[in-house]
Design a protein around this motif. Structure first.
Motif: not given
Ligand SMILES: NC(=O)c1ccc[n+]([C@@H]2O[C@H](COP(=O)([O-])OP(=O)(O)OC[C@H]3O[C@@H](n4cnc5c(N)ncnc54)[C@H](OP(=O)(O)O)[C@@H]3O)[C@@H](O)[C@H]2O)c1
Length: 273
Positions: A208-230
């Motif tokens: 992922n680093n070599a391909l410059k693929t971004k990796a989210d933090t689990p906390e960011h994923v959880a914030d978006l999950f709550i947005e999705f939930l609502h």
């Protein structure tokens, strides 16, 4: 073994989170409890579940957090979760988050690993859903949220089996949603992109680093999950350009073939064989 002790009641629907002690699972548990949802943590390692329960109770005094120790690839494990859900009406949300992966050349991946990944990511969540359906169908605002992946849309080299499992889970999610569309039960799909958890081996992180693929933090994923939930959405895919590639792949997969084909030499360099 399970620990089901009430600390406090709550109006928000109770969330059953499988794989709760994992990277994304812990972040989801914290975010859901923060929002006032009671949480039923499911995992195989009791000490990790206990530690998570303790940290949730410390961070959110008065919250209701219980756990069930269960290997979801075993009938007895699924029975334990279904029994807990059936016994307590507060549980109205099942978050199928438990999962596994292996970055490997398909040519040399073992049959055992292939079966294990398909069992964990596809067969076990389907069987668990089938067991809890009768209880959830009788509950207000009930929902099932399957944690998918961008790889549930984009076939990616080195992840043939993982992609097959997540494509399967997405198909199951879509079909069951339509099958139950004349009931109040919602069946939804939440698909993270690469996320910084121990699911990803050093080989994946280096690629992922070599391909410059971004990796989210689990906390960011959880914030978006709550947005999705609502939201009233049935599906959410996280991240740019992943979202765009999912869209393009659904309408013209040859374009994605070309883009990923351009990465193949780098992927092969890192792919275990
Ligand atoms: N990390 C990523 O890059 C990424 C990207 C997209 C989607 N996802 C998806 O997000 C979900 C969570 O992944 P993660 O990154 O948080 O991985 P993780 O840290 O490895 O957590 C996975 C969790 O699944 C649980 N699990 C695995 N097999 C199980 C079984 N047979 N019975 C019960 N629990 C089982 C593990 O429980 P134990 O505590 O008992 O080991 C672990 O807590 C997965 O569905 C994954 O496919 C991850």
């Amino acid at each position: 073994m399970s620990e089901l002790a009430q600390v406090n009641g709550s109006q928000a629907g109770g969330a059953v989170i499988t794989g709760a002690a994992g990277g994304i699972g812990q972040a989801l548990a914290h975010a859901l409890v923060h929002e006032g949802h009671p949480a039923l943590l499911v995992g195989r390692d009791e000490s990790r579940l206990q530690a998570l329960q303790t940290s949730l109770r410390a961070a959110h005094p008065g919250c209701f957090v219980a756990y069930v120790v269960a290997d979801l690839n075993e009938q007895s494990g699924r029975d334990a979760v279904a029994q807990a859900v059936g016994a307590d009406k507060r549980w109205s949300m099942l978050v199928n988050n438990a999962g596994t992966s292996e970055f490997h050349s398909f040519e040399t991946q073992t049959a055992q690993r292939i079966e294990h990944i398909i069992q964990t990511n596809l067969v076990s969540p389907m069987l668990l859903v089938q067991q809890v359906l009768p209880a959830l169908l009788g509950r207000a605002d009930a929902q099932i949220i399957n944690i998918g992946s961008v790889f549930g849309d984009i076939g990616y080299p080195g992840f043939s089996t993982y992609c097959a499992s997540k494509f399967g889970l997405r198909g199951f999610t879509q079909a069951l949603r339509r099958e139950l569309s004349d009931t109040p039960l919602r069946v939804r799909w939440f698909a993270p992109r690469a996320t910084q958890t121990s699911l990803n081996t050093a080989a994946v992180v280096n690629m992922n680093n070599a391909l410059k693929t971004k990796a989210d933090t689990p906390e960011h994923v959880a914030d978006l999950f709550i947005e999705f939930l609502h939201s009233d959405r049935n599906e959410m895919v996280i991240g740019w350009p992943e979202k765009l590639f999912v869209f393009i792949n659904r309408i013209r997969s040859a374009i994605t073939d070309g883009a990923i084909g351009g990465q193949l030499a780098v992927i092969r360099k890192y792919m275990p064989r």
